[in-house]
Design a protein around this motif. Structure first.
Motif, short mmCIF file in Angstrom:
data_model
loop_
_atom_site.label_atom_id
_atom_site.label_comp_id
_atom_site.label_asym_id
_atom_site.label_seq_id
_atom_site.Cartn_x
_atom_site.Cartn_y
_atom_site.Cartn_z
N UNK A 56 -6.05 -0.31 7.66
CA UNK A 56 -6.08 -0.04 6.22
C UNK A 56 -6.60 -1.27 5.48
N UNK A 85 0.85 -1.19 0.00
CA UNK A 85 0.00 0.00 0.00
C UNK A 85 0.88 1.24 0.00
N UNK A 86 0.24 2.39 -0.11
CA UNK A 86 1.01 3.62 -0.27
C UNK A 86 1.92 3.89 0.92
N UNK A 87 1.51 3.48 2.10
CA UNK A 87 2.31 3.74 3.29
C UNK A 87 3.32 2.64 3.59
N UNK A 124 -9.78 -1.82 3.14
CA UNK A 124 -9.58 -2.26 1.78
C UNK A 124 -10.44 -3.48 1.46
N UNK A 181 -2.03 0.47 11.95
CA UNK A 181 -2.33 1.20 10.72
C UNK A 181 -2.53 0.23 9.56
#
Lengths: 425, 418
Positions: A358, A285-287, A362, A354
């Protein structure tokens, strides 16, 4: 005063609301899975067959067969088929993977009586004319040449070959010579063997009406298209090949495409769901760790991601990115450094929470609405799994500990097991 | 039919809410009325670079992504020549977290040199990945400056030159923010499992005290009417030739827009369309050929783009396009064919209304164009287009003096022939 530096309170996304699917059988035994719902009067119907590249054995046969079925039938020319599909505002989709091929119809529900007979013709009576074959072949040959200029494609092809071996059905990649060798008779035989009512499954999603089951039976429920074949797809075990460096040279490349891959596990393996959590944390994921390091800290790439993929008989774990050609070695080092970190340090509570939250969000996104749900359901075919797989995933996400993630990293993120594939410089 | 409720805050922020109870999720879309067309010619690519910086932390919140991920959310953004669009989805119960995050970065960014330095590198890699390291990737870099001579649509969103990105400094960043990012220059749309009045309350709470700002007045130069055909020829290391032909057309708000969209549909929407059936399948001059409109808010482009078959020349392929153009200029489209493209438009619009996030994006864009409610009248505008309208538009737009064409030639194909 607003406390802008304090986050509002939130609740954990919990309890998946999965629309209940209904099963029924057509008169000839074809199983139909129906996911009713949505806001618009539209429907998506997948007709799925064991007609993938594994069954075809030769490259291109499965995808050409699947595509050319809509390019002319005993009763309708290719142009007539396109006219009907377009006139009723429908869309035809096709896709082929290792074990399955499908024809998908997206349509306004009210036009199904006009459209289903067209789909019937496509599935049961394609002609595979020479003209249509030639047109498609020259297009696909040109696409092949264009794709061969893309470093991302080159690294993908090479990664499958080195991981599975060029003779394995999962490692067989189409080459130019396969385009030259392809024959119409291959397609006809393959269609005859694999696109039969004995092997068909149907998934329906969207808003259907009361007459729907009858309609489906009328066009697909008869005894006119069975051939008593069974799906025999033989996939040999994959020999573990020791990792190494593989370079596909492309001198004019400005960026190099990287794929760092190893064998993984399938969806049926108990490690698969926990690995999904590890994968998200690592590069999913983006993080993720990889994005934070290679993009957000070092600016080496526009994007980097890790993935776990499960085919029916084998799996794959990998990392994919395109980086500045001169910084390729640094990028590879950093990917392995991030693996090492996951193997040696437990993830903090803050980061794990987190990632978990997330992923729960999702999961809701991926199962939201009938169309998404039907895609999720289709991904389970061939694995002997039910939609309960996603409830299990939810539980895995909620319950997995930092220590378990570290153990998984120790088990799977082993540097020597990875092949580093570079396309470019 | 998409039911909406609209609100305007005192600081000028517009809010559109659409309830969709079939999803447990919600979407927030924040559209800023600033795009690449608002850039200085010497500092192109800035709106897009700025979009990247919007994720580098704001005045009171050091990280944008982390708090959102923590509540199950996901987000992204995109920039076009006309606008910059940010969107997120999350479990509907956590809507406030999204509004908190979006409001803080509208209030003020954390202008950090470090974030700027890294995002400049990231954007430069994006530039290479999309435009320089892909076969045919530089087409937009070639075609735009050919078609536009003075209008800012002449540079692509990524920028005219990597140098402009490299030279961006923190002062530019600050100036850009304060002249374009403001509640009175933004549209917020919220869709999904939400109660409109509650959303309004929360939006007032988080966005209400952001001051209005003096937004830089938009004064775009007018592109002079093109007088003669423009031709550009390049040779590249690609496997086959590509032809691109563009014609100037009206903007998104003009009355003719829907007619031109239908004109492109008759030519190219779906496998039964004229160009595909005749030039790809029939004459086999192209392996792929499309006609489409840019959809730009200002006067845009009507484009033909095709890959030439290996055995055909780009010139005979082009000739065949001109023949199709001549036909549609001279012969009325028949009722059946017109009905077909109308049906297709109607179904495409229906499919676009399935997803709550899509609806949020579309509503914000319709509001920018004029009124969000117009989204429900779109289908009627297409329905009312006549064959005469299409013929008239084709005669006005698809003329040689209005055409800019790019011959993108393959070096290896040339060698094969020689």
């Amino acid at each position: 005063m607003l406390a802008r530096n304090t986050a509002p309170s939130f609740v954990l996304p919990a309890g998946l609301s999965i629309i209940d699917g209904k099963e029924f059988k057509l008169n000839n035994g074809i199983p139909v899975h129906v996911i009713n719902g949505g806001t618009q009067d539209v429907v998506k119907i997948d007709f799925i067959f064991p007609a993938g590249s594994v069954q075809a054995q030769k490259p291109l046969v499965a995808s050409f067969t699947n595509h050319l079925m809509q390019e002319g039938t005993v009763g309708m020319t290719s142009a007539e088929i396109s006219e009907k599909i377009d006139y009723y505002g429908a869309f035809l989709g096709q896709s082929v993977n290792y074990h399955h091929a499908q024809i998908t119809l997206y349509a306004l529900t009210k036009y199904l009586p006009e459209l289903l007979p067209v789909i019937e013709d496509i599935i049961k009576k394609p002609t595979f004319s020479k003209h249509e074959f030639d047109v498609y072949l020259s297009k696909k040959r040109q696409d092949f040449h264009v794709d061969s200029e893309k470093v991302k494609v080159l690294s993908h092809r090479e990664s499958l070959e080195v991981l599975f071996g060029e003779d394995h059905p999962y490692g067989k990649v189409a080459k130019l010579k396969h385009y030259d060798a392809l024959k119409i008779s291959d397609l006809k035989e393959f269609h005859k063997a694999q696109y039969s009512s004995d092997l068909c499954r149907i998934i329906v999603a969207g808003k259907t009406n009361s007459d729907f089951n009858n309609l489906l039976n009328q066009y697909f429920g008869g005894d006119d298209w069975h051939n008593n074949t069974e799906d025999v797809s033989v996939v040999p075990d994959v020999p573990a090949i020791k990792g190494g460096l593989h370079i596909v040279k492309k001198d004019n490349a400005i960026q190099s495409a990287l794929r760092i891959v190893r064998l993984g596990v399938t969806k049926s393996h108990p490690d698969f769901l926990p690995l999904m959590v590890l994968n998200t944390l690592f590069g999913g994921y983006f993080g993720s760790r990889l994005m934070a390091n290679l993009r957000e800290e070092k600016g080496l790439t526009y994007g980097i991601s890790s993935f776990i993929t499960s085919f029916v008989k084998a799996g794959m774990i990998g990392v994919s990115t395109e980086v500045l050609a001169e910084k390729r070695e640094l990028a590879v080092e950093e990917v392995f450094a991030e693996m090492e970190k996951l193997r040696s340090e437990v993830v903090s509570d803050e980061e794990l929470t987190r990632v978990k939250n997330y992923m729960l969000g999702d999961l809701m996104r991926n199962l939201d609405g009938p169309f998404a749900l039907s895609e999720a359901y289709r991904g389970l075919l061939g694995f002997d799994l039910t939609i309960g797989f996603f409830n299990e995933l939810e539980q895995t996400i909620i319950n997995i500990t930092a220590e378990e993630i570290k153990e998984l990293a120790v088990k799977y993120l082993v540097k020597d097991d990875f092949h580093v594939v570079v396309a470019g410089k | 039919m998409i039911e909406i409720k609209k609100y305007t805050l005192e600081n000028g922020l517009k809010l559109i809410v659409h309830q969709d109870k079939t999803t447990p999720l919600a979407a927030i879309n924040v559209l800023y009325d600033v795009g690449a067309k608002d850039e200085d010619e010497e500092k192109t690519g800035f709106a897009h670079l700025f979009e990247h910086l919007m994720f580098g932390g704001s005045a009171n919140i050091p990280s944008y992504d982390e708090p959102l991920q923590k509540v199950g959310g996901d987000n992204n953004a995109w920039t076009s020549n006309d606008l910059t669009n940010y969107y997120l989805t999350l479990p509907a119960a956590n809507l406030e977290t999204g509004l908190w995050l979006e409001s803080d970065r509208m209030l003020e960014l954390d202008f950090s040199q470090e974030s700027l330095d890294v995002q400049k590198k990231v954007v430069i890699e994006e530039y290479k990945q999309r435009y320089l390291n892909q076969p045919y990737g530089d087409v937009p870099l070639l075609l735009r400056p050919l078609a536009y001579k003075v209008h800012p649509y002449k540079w692509p969103t990524i920028g005219a030159d990597i140098k402009h990105i490299e030279e961006a400094n923190l002062d530019d960043v600050k100036q850009f923010f304060y002249s374009h990012y403001a509640p009175n220059n933004a549209i917020v749309s919220v869709t999904g499992n939400v109660e409109p009045d509650e959303v309004y309350g929360l939006v007032k709470k988080w966005f209400g005290d952001i001051p209005s700002r003096q937004v830089k007045k938009r004064q775009l130069p007018t592109e002079p009417v093109q007088k003669e055909m423009r031709i550009k020829k390049v040779e590249r290391d690609v496997p086959s030739d590509m032809l691109q032909m563009t014609f100037h057309m009206c903007g998104r708000r003009d009355a003719e827009y829907h007619t031109l969209d239908m004109l492109s549909d008759v030519l190219s929407n779906g496998a039964s369309s004229r160009l595909y059936q005749r030039l790809v399948k029939g004459k086999k001059l192209f392996t792929d050929l499309h006609a489409y409109i840019s959809g730009d808010i200002e006067n845009g482009l009507f484009t033909f783009a095709g890959n030439i078959s290996d055995h055909a020349t780009i010139y005979e392929a082009e000739e065949a396009i001109w023949e199709e153009i001549a036909e549609i200029k001279n012969v009325l489209v028949e009722e059946y064919e017109l009905q077909k493209v109308k049906n297709k438009v109607e179904s495409t619009l229906t499919f676009s209304e399935i997803n709550f996030l899509n609806k949020a994006m579309n509503l914000a864009q319709f509001e920018l164009l004029g009124r969000a409610e117009d989204i429900n009248h779109e289908v009627d505008k297409y329905r009312s287009v006549t064959a005469e309208d299409i013929k008239a538009c084709a005669n006005r737009v698809l003329v040689e003096s209005n055409c800019s064409k790019l011959y993108y030639l393959s070096i290896s194909k040339k060698e094969k022939i020689c």
